[in-house]
Design a protein around this motif. Structure first.
Motif, PDB file in Angstrom:
ATOM      1  N   LYS A   1       0.835  -1.195   0.000  1.00 30.81           N
ATOM      2  CA  LYS A   1       0.000   0.000   0.000  1.00 30.81           C
ATOM      3  C   LYS A   1       0.875   1.253   0.000  1.00 30.81           C
ATOM      4  CE  LYS A   1      -3.227  -0.164   3.123  1.00 30.81           C
ATOM      5  NZ  LYS A   1      -4.076  -0.482   4.274  1.00 30.81           N
ATOM      6  N   SER A   2       0.265   2.398  -0.281  1.00 34.35           N
ATOM      7  CA  SER A   2       1.009   3.657  -0.356  1.00 34.35           C
ATOM      8  C   SER A   2       1.680   4.018   0.970  1.00 34.35           C
ATOM      9  CB  SER A   2       0.099   4.788  -0.826  1.00 34.35           C
ATOM     10  OG  SER A   2      -1.002   4.938   0.037  1.00 34.35           O
ATOM     11  N   ASP A   3       1.177   3.475   2.099  1.00 34.26           N
ATOM     12  CA  ASP A   3       1.804   3.747   3.395  1.00 34.26           C
ATOM     13  C   ASP A   3       2.938   2.767   3.719  1.00 34.26           C
ATOM     14  OD1 ASP A   3       0.525   1.375   4.120  1.00 34.26           O
ATOM     15  OD2 ASP A   3      -0.767   2.300   5.629  1.00 34.26           O
ATOM     16  N   GLY A   4       3.226   1.839   2.788  1.00 34.99           N
ATOM     17  CA  GLY A   4       4.304   0.874   2.977  1.00 34.99           C
ATOM     18  C   GLY A   4       3.868  -0.449   3.571  1.00 34.99           C
ATOM     19  N   SER A   5       2.642  -0.535   4.055  1.00 37.69           N
ATOM     20  CA  SER A   5       2.167  -1.800   4.620  1.00 37.69           C
ATOM     21  C   SER A   5       1.838  -2.786   3.509  1.00 37.69           C
ATOM     22  CB  SER A   5       0.951  -1.567   5.515  1.00 37.69           C
ATOM     23  OG  SER A   5      -0.130  -1.040   4.771  1.00 37.69           O
ATOM     24  N   GLN A   6       1.918  -4.069   3.844  1.00 33.90           N
ATOM     25  CA  GLN A   6       1.664  -5.123   2.862  1.00 33.90           C
ATOM     26  C   GLN A   6       0.325  -5.785   3.141  1.00 33.90           C
ATOM     27  OE1 GLN A   6       5.206  -7.526   3.375  1.00 33.90           O
ATOM     28  NE2 GLN A   6       6.140  -6.549   1.602  1.00 33.90           N
ATOM     29  N   VAL A   7      -0.391  -6.089   2.061  1.00 35.39           N
ATOM     30  CA  VAL A   7      -1.670  -6.784   2.154  1.00 35.39           C
ATOM     31  C   VAL A   7      -1.759  -7.796   1.027  1.00 35.39           C
ATOM     32  CG1 VAL A   7      -2.880  -4.865   3.267  1.00 35.39           C
ATOM     33  CG2 VAL A   7      -2.920  -5.070   0.782  1.00 35.39           C
ATOM     34  N   THR A   8      -2.699  -8.721   1.175  1.00 36.02           N
ATOM     35  CA  THR A   8      -3.011  -9.672   0.119  1.00 36.02           C
ATOM     36  C   THR A   8      -4.457  -9.438  -0.284  1.00 36.02           C
ATOM     37  OG1 THR A   8      -1.455 -11.283   1.014  1.00 36.02           O
ATOM     38  CG2 THR A   8      -3.126 -12.117  -0.497  1.00 36.02           C
ATOM     39  N   VAL A   9      -4.669  -9.178  -1.560  1.00 35.71           N
ATOM     40  CA  VAL A   9      -6.009  -8.952  -2.099  1.00 35.71           C
ATOM     41  C   VAL A   9      -6.479 -10.264  -2.723  1.00 35.71           C
ATOM     42  CG1 VAL A   9      -7.402  -7.616  -3.713  1.00 35.71           C
ATOM     43  CG2 VAL A   9      -5.455  -6.536  -2.565  1.00 35.71           C
ATOM     44  N   LYS A  10      -7.566 -10.815  -2.197  1.00 32.36           N
ATOM     45  CA  LYS A  10      -8.132 -12.058  -2.717  1.00 32.36           C
ATOM     46  C   LYS A  10      -9.186 -11.718  -3.761  1.00 32.36           C
ATOM     47  CE  LYS A  10      -6.118 -14.811   0.351  1.00 32.36           C
ATOM     48  NZ  LYS A  10      -5.590 -16.139   0.187  1.00 32.36           N
ATOM     49  N   VAL A  11      -9.147 -12.436  -4.889  1.00 32.67           N
ATOM     50  CA  VAL A  11     -10.017 -12.139  -6.028  1.00 32.67           C
ATOM     51  C   VAL A  11     -10.657 -13.446  -6.518  1.00 32.67           C
ATOM     52  CG1 VAL A  11     -10.059 -11.197  -8.375  1.00 32.67           C
ATOM     53  CG2 VAL A  11      -8.505 -10.212  -6.665  1.00 32.67           C
ATOM     54  N   ASP A  12     -11.977 -13.394  -6.793  1.00 30.42           N
ATOM     55  CA  ASP A  12     -12.666 -14.602  -7.258  1.00 30.42           C
ATOM     56  C   ASP A  12     -12.551 -14.774  -8.772  1.00 30.42           C
ATOM     57  OD1 ASP A  12     -14.607 -12.949  -8.434  1.00 30.42           O
ATOM     58  OD2 ASP A  12     -16.090 -13.317  -6.866  1.00 30.42           O
ATOM     59  N   SER A  13     -13.139 -15.836  -9.287  1.00 26.33           N
ATOM     60  CA  SER A  13     -13.031 -16.143 -10.712  1.00 26.33           C
ATOM     61  C   SER A  13     -13.758 -15.131 -11.595  1.00 26.33           C
ATOM     62  CB  SER A  13     -13.563 -17.555 -10.995  1.00 26.33           C
ATOM     63  OG  SER A  13     -14.926 -17.637 -10.622  1.00 26.33           O
ATOM     64  N   GLY A  14     -14.638 -14.324 -11.003  1.00 23.96           N
ATOM     65  CA  GLY A  14     -15.314 -13.258 -11.727  1.00 23.96           C
ATOM     66  C   GLY A  14     -14.574 -11.938 -11.643  1.00 23.96           C
ATOM     67  N   PHE A  15     -13.366 -11.963 -11.086  1.00 24.91           N
ATOM     68  CA  PHE A  15     -12.487 -10.806 -10.921  1.00 24.91           C
ATOM     69  C   PHE A  15     -13.117  -9.742 -10.013  1.00 24.91           C
ATOM     70  CE2 PHE A  15     -11.256 -12.918 -14.845  1.00 24.91           C
ATOM     71  CZ  PHE A  15      -9.945 -13.214 -14.531  1.00 24.91           C
ATOM     72  N   LYS A  16     -13.692 -10.208  -8.912  1.00 26.28           N
ATOM     73  CA  LYS A  16     -14.218  -9.343  -7.860  1.00 26.28           C
ATOM     74  C   LYS A  16     -13.396  -9.589  -6.599  1.00 26.28           C
ATOM     75  CE  LYS A  16     -18.202  -8.244 -10.007  1.00 26.28           C
ATOM     76  NZ  LYS A  16     -17.897  -7.579 -11.227  1.00 26.28           N
ATOM     77  N   VAL A  17     -13.091  -8.523  -5.860  1.00 24.36           N
ATOM     78  CA  VAL A  17     -12.355  -8.655  -4.608  1.00 24.36           C
ATOM     79  C   VAL A  17     -13.253  -9.354  -3.584  1.00 24.36           C
ATOM     80  CG1 VAL A  17     -11.314  -7.398  -2.680  1.00 24.36           C
ATOM     81  CG2 VAL A  17     -10.933  -6.623  -5.035  1.00 24.36           C
ATOM     82  N   THR A  18     -12.726 -10.407  -2.966  1.00 18.57           N
ATOM     83  CA  THR A  18     -13.473 -11.112  -1.927  1.00 18.57           C
ATOM     84  C   THR A  18     -13.006 -10.725  -0.538  1.00 18.57           C
ATOM     85  OG1 THR A  18     -12.000 -13.029  -2.021  1.00 18.57           O
ATOM     86  CG2 THR A  18     -13.970 -13.086  -3.427  1.00 18.57           C
ATOM     87  N   SER A  19     -11.733 -10.324  -0.414  1.00 19.40           N
ATOM     88  CA  SER A  19     -11.212  -9.864   0.877  1.00 19.40           C
ATOM     89  C   SER A  19      -9.855  -9.207   0.667  1.00 19.40           C
ATOM     90  CB  SER A  19     -11.091 -11.008   1.881  1.00 19.40           C
ATOM     91  OG  SER A  19     -10.103 -11.926   1.476  1.00 19.40           O
ATOM     92  N   ILE A  20      -9.484  -8.413   1.660  1.00 20.29           N
ATOM     93  CA  ILE A  20      -8.150  -7.819   1.713  1.00 20.29           C
ATOM     94  C   ILE A  20      -7.597  -8.166   3.084  1.00 20.29           C
ATOM     95  CG2 ILE A  20      -6.791  -5.699   1.666  1.00 20.29           C
ATOM     96  CD1 ILE A  20      -8.967  -4.501  -0.165  1.00 20.29           C
ATOM     97  N   GLU A  21      -6.504  -8.914   3.098  1.00 19.77           N
ATOM     98  CA  GLU A  21      -5.928  -9.413   4.344  1.00 19.77           C
ATOM     99  C   GLU A  21      -4.629  -8.677   4.667  1.00 19.77           C
ATOM    100  OE1 GLU A  21      -5.498 -13.613   3.780  1.00 19.77           O
ATOM    101  OE2 GLU A  21      -7.630 -13.904   3.457  1.00 19.77           O
ATOM    102  N   ASP A  22      -4.470  -8.276   5.907  1.00 23.38           N
ATOM    103  CA  ASP A  22      -3.250  -7.603   6.337  1.00 23.38           C
ATOM    104  C   ASP A  22      -2.062  -8.541   6.298  1.00 23.38           C
ATOM    105  OD1 ASP A  22      -4.530  -5.194   6.860  1.00 23.38           O
ATOM    106  OD2 ASP A  22      -4.933  -5.705   8.940  1.00 23.38           O
ATOM    107  N   GLY A  23      -0.915  -7.980   5.954  1.00 23.40           N
ATOM    108  CA  GLY A  23       0.335  -8.727   5.976  1.00 23.40           C
ATOM    109  C   GLY A  23       0.545  -9.550   4.740  1.00 23.40           C
ATOM    110  N   PRO A  24       1.796  -9.872   4.444  1.00 23.63           N
ATOM    111  CA  PRO A  24       2.085 -10.737   3.300  1.00 23.63           C
ATOM    112  C   PRO A  24       1.647 -12.155   3.585  1.00 23.63           C
ATOM    113  CG  PRO A  24       4.094 -10.296   4.529  1.00 23.63           C
ATOM    114  CD  PRO A  24       2.991  -9.488   5.174  1.00 23.63           C
ATOM    115  N   ARG A  25       1.331 -12.888   2.562  1.00 28.15           N
ATOM    116  CA  ARG A  25       0.915 -14.288   2.711  1.00 28.15           C
ATOM    117  C   ARG A  25       1.842 -15.179   1.916  1.00 28.15           C
ATOM    118  NH1 ARG A  25      -1.607 -12.631   6.483  1.00 28.15           N
ATOM    119  NH2 ARG A  25      -3.783 -12.217   6.532  1.00 28.15           N
TER     120      ARG A  25
END
Length: 71
Positions: free
Chosen positions: A47-71
């Motif tokens: 993210k722009s603040d330097g923190s890391q997240v994992t964005v989960k995306v379904d087969s329809g290319f919709k975000v299902t969740s955003i999880e803090d930290g690298p995975r």
């Protein structure tokens, strides 16, 4: 459990765009198939603040969740 694989082509472009739309100003580090099965794809993002997240995306290319930290 399947191993994550890097995305290429159209899927890479779509997941990257979805992650950037969800987190404006973020940098997508890598995009791959999801290893744990909760979504089809995941984008590892700084993210722009330097923190890391994992964005989960379904087969329809919709975000299902955003999880803090690298995975």
């Amino acid at each position: 459990m399947r191993s994550p694989a890097p995305l290429t082509g159209d899927a890479l472009a779509k997941v990257t765009a979805v992650a950037k739309d969800a987190l404006p100003g973020a940098t997508v580090v890598r995009v791959e198939t999801d290893a744990d099965g909760n979504a089809k794809y995941e984008a590892h993002v700084t993210k722009s603040d330097g923190s890391q997240v994992t964005v989960k995306v379904d087969s329809g290319f919709k975000v299902t969740s955003i999880e803090d930290g690298p995975r």
